[in-house]
Design a protein around this motif. Structure first.
Motif, short mmCIF file in Angstrom:
data_model
loop_
_atom_site.label_atom_id
_atom_site.label_comp_id
_atom_site.label_asym_id
_atom_site.label_seq_id
_atom_site.Cartn_x
_atom_site.Cartn_y
_atom_site.Cartn_z
N ILE A 143 13.21 -21.36 -48.60
CA ILE A 143 12.04 -20.97 -48.85
C ILE A 143 11.32 -20.29 -47.62
CG2 ILE A 143 11.58 -22.49 -50.98
CD1 ILE A 143 10.04 -24.39 -49.04
N GLY A 144 11.97 -20.32 -46.64
CA GLY A 144 11.13 -19.57 -45.42
C GLY A 144 12.26 -19.85 -44.10
N PHE A 145 11.62 -19.01 -43.13
CA PHE A 145 12.37 -18.79 -41.81
C PHE A 145 11.10 -19.15 -40.73
CE2 PHE A 145 14.92 -16.10 -44.77
CZ PHE A 145 16.04 -16.72 -44.69
N GLU A 146 11.88 -19.81 -39.85
CA GLU A 146 11.15 -19.85 -38.35
C GLU A 146 12.16 -19.51 -37.51
OE1 GLU A 146 8.94 -23.41 -38.02
OE2 GLU A 146 7.63 -23.02 -39.78
N LYS A 147 11.74 -19.22 -36.12
CA LYS A 147 12.67 -18.84 -34.94
C LYS A 147 13.68 -19.76 -34.80
CE LYS A 147 12.57 -18.00 -30.08
NZ LYS A 147 12.05 -17.86 -29.01
N ASP A 148 13.50 -21.02 -35.06
CA ASP A 148 14.50 -21.92 -34.80
C ASP A 148 15.22 -22.64 -35.95
OD1 ASP A 148 12.38 -23.06 -35.66
OD2 ASP A 148 12.46 -25.30 -34.36
N GLY A 149 15.06 -22.08 -36.99
CA GLY A 149 15.82 -22.61 -38.23
C GLY A 149 15.18 -21.96 -39.54
#
Length: 312
Positions: free
Chosen positions: A263-269
């Motif tokens: 459901i989403g992305f961030e820089k570290d995962g």
């Protein structure tokens, strides 16, 4: 002097043996598992307890099956007054339990009667416990059911994994044994029977238990991941391929989706929906046939998309 045999195998057992040595007990023998092949090259490797024992010039026995008469006779020949075990890895037969005049005692990594069995550290984290501990008890034929001599509590931090908690418990076990043995030798301990109605079990973890069930709550999944790290490691599947999940973080889900959905992305995962409003951000993983990697490195080389589903 009291003749002591120590029985143990993995890293957990080493500080316990070290403490007996530091306390200058008469250790007449060390019993551990046989050398085993390790790594991709299958290099024959001695168990940690053997390495430590040989540093101090202690005689080492490595029975493949301790129940065999030939192996038992070698132990009986050492004429132990007391046997101390800590994660030895084999069940001791009755004739061995009955041999030492002071009995056989075990350093067990839980607050018995909770979590009897071979994986108490894993289960304590997987079950989300805030504390566990060490129990030193007399050994009995029934699994971890002997009378309790002493216990000490150990707190479980929310970021502890199995490796960290093993280290904490190993140190606590060595210290408690150091306090317990003198009292035992002086006859100053009154053993306490375990309450069978309160007994729970931590049997060896099976492969199917390692798979992440994304329908569980985020809190349960987080405990599952850290309760299997750094071994045997939780896993899920993506596009039919196994992906080991070494680490993840609890995050608030910004939208509702089917459990297991990216459901989403961030820089570290990447963030995965669970059975409640607490999602899991996968930050360290290992795709099939590849090395363990950080989430950000994985994302750079993958076409993972919002809506991709794990665990199918």
């Amino acid at each position: 002097m009291t003749r002591i045999i120590f029985m143990g195998t993995p890293d957990f057992s080493v500080p316990v043996l070290q403490k007996l040595i530091d306390d200058q007990y008469n250790i007449v023998g060390v019993v551990t598992q046989p050398d085993r092949p390790k790594g991709r090259k299958k290099v024959l490797t001695p168990p940690p307890v053997k390495v430590e024992a040989e540093k101090h010039g202690l005689p080492v026995l490595q029975p493949e099956k301790i129940r065999e008469k030939e192996e038992l006779d070698k132990i009986f020949a050492l004429e132990p007054d007391l046997i101390v075990t800590a994660a030895f890895g084999q069940i001791l037969p009755k004739e061995l339990l009955d041999a030492p005049k002071l009995g056989c005692i075990n350093v067990h990594a839980s607050l018995l009667p909770e979590l009897r069995g071979g994986a108490p550290v894993h289960y304590s984290i997987m079950q989300g416990k805030a504390k566990t501990g060490i129990t030193i008890m007399y050994m009995a034929e029934k699994l971890d059911a002997g009378d309790i001599l002493t216990q000490v509590e150990v707190a479980i931090d929310e970021r502890d994994d199995v490796g960290i908690l093993f280290d904490k418990l190993s140190i606590a076990g060595a210290k408690l044994l150091s306090e317990t043995v003198p009292l035992l030798l002086e006859g100053k301990i009154t053993p306490v029977k375990q309450d069978e109605e309160k007994a729970t079990f931590a049997y060896t973890i099976k492969r199917e238990q390692e798979k992440i069930n994304w329908a569980k709550t985020g809190e349960e999944i987080y405990n599952h991941i850290r309760g299997l790290c750094p071994w045997p490691v939780a896993f899920t599947t993506l596009d039919g391929q196994v992906v080991k999940v070494w680490w993840g973080e609890k995050v608030e889900a910004e939208e509702k989706a089917e459990p297991g959905t990216v459901i989403g992305f961030e820089k570290d995962g990447f963030i995965v929906a669970t059975g409640n409003e607490t999602a899991i951000k996968v930050t360290e993983l290992q795709p099939a046939g590849k090395k363990k990697m950080k989430g950000e490195d994985y994302l750079r080389g993958q076409a993972l998309q919002i809506g991709s589903i794990l665990g199918l």
